[in-house]
Design a protein around this motif. Structure first.
Motif, PDB file in Angstrom:
ATOM      1  N   ILE A 109      -3.929  13.246   0.769  1.00 31.13           N
ATOM      2  CA  ILE A 109      -3.368  11.919   0.571  1.00 31.13           C
ATOM      3  C   ILE A 109      -3.267  11.722  -0.936  1.00 31.13           C
ATOM      4  O   ILE A 109      -4.274  11.600  -1.622  1.00 31.13           O
ATOM      5  N   ASP A 110      -2.054  11.763  -1.442  1.00 32.06           N
ATOM      6  CA  ASP A 110      -1.851  11.592  -2.875  1.00 32.06           C
ATOM      7  C   ASP A 110      -0.521  10.901  -3.104  1.00 32.06           C
ATOM      8  O   ASP A 110       0.006  10.231  -2.200  1.00 32.06           O
ATOM      9  N   GLN A 111       0.040  11.060  -4.290  1.00 30.70           N
ATOM     10  CA  GLN A 111       1.273  10.363  -4.617  1.00 30.70           C
ATOM     11  C   GLN A 111       2.444  10.809  -3.764  1.00 30.70           C
ATOM     12  O   GLN A 111       3.473  10.126  -3.702  1.00 30.70           O
ATOM     13  N   ASP A 112       2.307  11.948  -3.088  1.00 34.05           N
ATOM     14  CA  ASP A 112       3.365  12.426  -2.209  1.00 34.05           C
ATOM     15  C   ASP A 112       3.133  12.036  -0.753  1.00 34.05           C
ATOM     16  O   ASP A 112       3.875  12.466   0.128  1.00 34.05           O
ATOM     17  N   GLY A 113       2.098  11.251  -0.516  1.00 31.48           N
ATOM     18  CA  GLY A 113       1.855  10.772   0.835  1.00 31.48           C
ATOM     19  C   GLY A 113       0.881  11.627   1.613  1.00 31.48           C
ATOM     20  O   GLY A 113      -0.005  12.270   1.063  1.00 31.48           O
ATOM     21  N   ASN A 140       0.813  -1.217   0.000  1.00 31.59           N
ATOM     22  CA  ASN A 140       0.000   0.000   0.000  1.00 31.59           C
ATOM     23  C   ASN A 140       0.851   1.274   0.000  1.00 31.59           C
ATOM     24  O   ASN A 140       0.475   2.277  -0.608  1.00 31.59           O
ATOM     25  N   VAL A 141       1.981   1.245   0.705  1.00 29.38           N
ATOM     26  CA  VAL A 141       2.802   2.459   0.846  1.00 29.38           C
ATOM     27  C   VAL A 141       3.980   2.476  -0.118  1.00 29.38           C
ATOM     28  O   VAL A 141       4.748   3.444  -0.128  1.00 29.38           O
ATOM     29  N   ALA A 142       4.128   1.446  -0.950  1.00 30.14           N
ATOM     30  CA  ALA A 142       5.247   1.413  -1.902  1.00 30.14           C
ATOM     31  C   ALA A 142       5.145   2.548  -2.912  1.00 30.14           C
ATOM     32  O   ALA A 142       6.163   3.095  -3.362  1.00 30.14           O
ATOM     33  N   SER A 143       3.909   2.929  -3.282  1.00 31.64           N
ATOM     34  CA  SER A 143       3.727   3.996  -4.265  1.00 31.64           C
ATOM     35  C   SER A 143       4.158   5.356  -3.729  1.00 31.64           C
ATOM     36  O   SER A 143       4.322   6.306  -4.488  1.00 31.64           O
ATOM     37  N   LEU A 144       4.349   5.461  -2.410  1.00 32.70           N
ATOM     38  CA  LEU A 144       4.780   6.715  -1.804  1.00 32.70           C
ATOM     39  C   LEU A 144       6.295   6.790  -1.676  1.00 32.70           C
ATOM     40  O   LEU A 144       6.823   7.754  -1.117  1.00 32.70           O
ATOM     41  N   GLY A 145       6.990   5.784  -2.169  1.00 35.29           N
ATOM     42  CA  GLY A 145       8.445   5.758  -2.064  1.00 35.29           C
ATOM     43  C   GLY A 145       8.939   5.145  -0.779  1.00 35.29           C
ATOM     44  O   GLY A 145      10.127   5.274  -0.443  1.00 35.29           O
ATOM     45  N   PHE A 146       8.061   4.471  -0.032  1.00 36.67           N
ATOM     46  CA  PHE A 146       8.459   3.820   1.219  1.00 36.67           C
ATOM     47  C   PHE A 146       8.866   2.373   0.928  1.00 36.67           C
ATOM     48  O   PHE A 146       8.023   1.538   0.593  1.00 36.67           O
ATOM     49  N   ASP A 147      10.151   2.070   1.043  1.00 34.83           N
ATOM     50  CA  ASP A 147      10.636   0.705   0.836  1.00 34.83           C
ATOM     51  C   ASP A 147      10.628  -0.002   2.178  1.00 34.83           C
ATOM     52  O   ASP A 147      11.657  -0.095   2.872  1.00 34.83           O
ATOM     53  N   VAL A 148       9.447  -0.493   2.539  1.00 36.44           N
ATOM     54  CA  VAL A 148       9.279  -1.123   3.844  1.00 36.44           C
ATOM     55  C   VAL A 148      10.124  -2.388   3.948  1.00 36.44           C
ATOM     56  O   VAL A 148      10.741  -2.665   4.991  1.00 36.44           O
TER      57      VAL A 148
END
Length: 559
Positions: A226-230, A75-83
């Motif tokens: 809440i968009d592509q920038d988080g 879910n958060v990968a699209s925000l640049g978060f490499d969990v």
């Protein structure tokens, strides 16, 4: 960021939120994030946890009672978060605890001791400083005894405090209470309410800090995105009258307009309103400001609420202004959105975020009148007022266009912003002799003496020109009436010059004739004078001869 005295705070990394709370969430204390489904609770918690592990050297543990860890990571990968990378580096830990009330039974003093053991192991494994529990209703769904439930809630919060964990706990909103149990908000040190509302078929997300023990904080509702920038929050309601003031002048891109202001051009950081009826040239004039800024090497943002980027680029080429190279070079950032795409607060939040990110010297809003039908008049005025204040605080020159529906003498704007503007350019369309002609009038320019003349506004492939007023017998004339009057005046001038030349020739002829007559008379006078002199000379000779003859006669007699 300067930390205020008082309780210690942990930065969340959420844009705007740390400024709003003056430092973030309370360190070592539980924070409750509550709201209805889909309002962004899990994303807020995940952003807080990832930024802590990645940017602030505070590893964290995410305990999920509903979603699986791989789903959260996706879910958060699209925000640049490499969990996954953070988990592999022991900066993040995930615990998924699936609770099925049908498989549990309350026997005696049943408690959450098992959860505490799993949490403690996960915390110790990576040296965690932050914890997220998402969502707490699932954890307590196994309890049917309210007394035990309340005791365990208090025990959980106290245990997290004793461990020194900066904790975010998400909860669903209850009926008449912030949470379903109605207790979590009382034992939490910080309570954040997220709301997702729909009004006139337009959705808005808003945040409110219900309480924050031990520190001052903003108490208003703030829009968040809440968009592509988080997840981002902009505390727009806290703006004040701390405006930057400049003596520097900047060009409008129209030299004739600059010349109408003493000093040449508008003050940098001014708010300039361009109002007029449809087709009067508002967008063309505002685009000229953008072109002038680009020629100075300054960046601009063009917010358009009616036309697409391609359409504006094509249209401006007709007046000799090519915006495409400016956009491709990064000097111009074009943002197009329908007014009905978002709520007023959301539009404001998006615009402010774009301004902060792009850091321009000039901003154009074309037109602000597009918002009139999207909300209450006071809401529209409030939104635009905050936009004006925000741009002034950053020293950004702002150009606002406004569509007038008539020009019957009432030039007040529907949004009520005219009094807030430093300069006001009024664009008019006049019908004379069956044709419309554009006119421009500089209604006001604070701090600058300016022309009070109405200028004819002419657009061509060579750019925009302002023609000085032509005052005919029946007032100021424009268009073909102006050309007709100018032609008539030219013909009258030619006729006048011809008449003067005719009189000059006649006078010269009479002068030469008179001169000839004078010369003839002078010749007669000269002849008469010569004849007189000859007669006098003969008379003198006669007298002399008579004397000689008399002398000779006398001599002969004596002999």
């Amino acid at each position: 960021m300067e930390q205020p005295t008082g309780i210690s705070k942990s930065l969340t990394g959420i844009s705007g939120f740390d400024d709003l709370t003056m430092g973030g969430l309370p360190t070592g204390r539980p924070t409750l994030v509550c709201g209805s489904a889909g309002c962004g609770k899990t994303l807020f918690a995940t952003t807080f946890l990832v930024h802590g592990a990645r940017d602030f050297d505070e590893p964290g543990v995410f305990v999920s009672f509903e979603e699986r860890p791989e789903d959260i990571a996706a879910n958060v990968a699209s925000l640049g978060f490499d969990v996954d990378a953070l988990v592999a580096a022991d900066r993040l830990g995930f615990e998924h605890i699936a609770i099925d009330p049908s498989e549990l039974a309350e026997i005696g003093d049943y408690d959450l001791e098992g959860l505490f053991l799993r949490l403690e192991l996960a915390i110790d494994a990576i040296g965690a400083k932050r914890v997220v529990l998402d969502t707490i209703e699932s954890l307590f769904s196994a309890f049917s005894n309210p007394a035990i439930l309340r005791a365990e809630i208090r025990r959980l919060f106290d245990w997290l405090k004793d461990k020194g964990m900066t904790t975010v706990i998400t909860a669903e909103r209850g009926d008449g209470t912030l949470t379903r149990q109605g207790l979590e908000e009382y034992v939490s040190d910080c309570v954040i309410l997220l709301d997702h509302r729909v009004h006139n078929q337009i959705s808005t997300r808003r945040m409110r800090i219900v309480k924050y023990r031990g520190t001052a904080h903003g108490t208003n509702e703030y829009p968040f995105l809440i968009d592509q920038d988080g997840f981002s929050v902009l505390p727009v309601s806290s703006l004040g009258l701390n405006h930057q003031v400049f003596e520097e002048r900047i060009s409008s891109g129209v030299p004739d307009l600059d010349e109408m202001l003493s000093g040449g051009g508008f003050h940098r950081g001014s708010s300039i309103l361009i109002s007029g009826v449809a087709g009067s040239g508002k967008s063309s004039l505002s685009a000229s400001f953008v072109g002038a800024a680009a020629s100075r090497g300054e960046r601009s943002i063009y917010f358009s609420f009616e036309e697409s980027q391609e359409q504006v680029v094509r249209n401006m080429r007709s007046i000799g202004l090519d915006l495409q190279p400016m956009i491709e070079s990064g000097l111009v950032h074009y943002v197009a959105a329908r007014p009905t795409s978002y709520s007023l607060e959301m539009h404001l939040a998006i615009m402010l975020r774009e301004v902060v990110r792009f850091d321009p010297k000039l901003v154009v809003l074309d037109p602000i009148s597009a918002f009139i039908d999207t909300g209450d008049a006071l809401e529209v005025q409030s939104m635009l007022l905050r936009m004006v204040d925000f741009l002034k605080n950053r020293g950004i020159t702002a150009v606002f266009t406004h569509l007038m529906h008539n020009q019957d003498g009432n030039v007040a704007t529907d949004a009520g912003l005219s009094s807030l503007m430093d300069a006001w350019v009024l664009m008019l369309n006049r019908e004379v002799n069956g044709e419309f002609n554009r006119e421009l009038y500089l209604l006001k320019a604070r701090g600058t003496s300016h022309s009070n003349q109405v200028r004819e506004f002419v657009m061509s492939d060579g750019g925009i020109r302002l023609l000085p007023p032509y005052l005919g017998e029946n007032g100021a004339l424009t268009g073909s009436a102006r050309k007709s009057e100018e032609a008539r005046a030219r013909r009258a001038e030619v006729a006048r010059l011809d008449e003067i030349e005719r009189i000059r020739v006649e006078v010269e002829t009479r002068r030469r004739k008179a001169q000839a007559q004078i010369e003839s008379l002078q010749a007669e006078i000269d002849a008469d004078e010569r004849e007189l002199r000859a007669a006098l000379s003969r008379e003198a000779a006669y007298i002399e001869q008579a004397k000689d003859d008399l002398t000779e006669m006398e001599a002969s007699r004596r002999v």
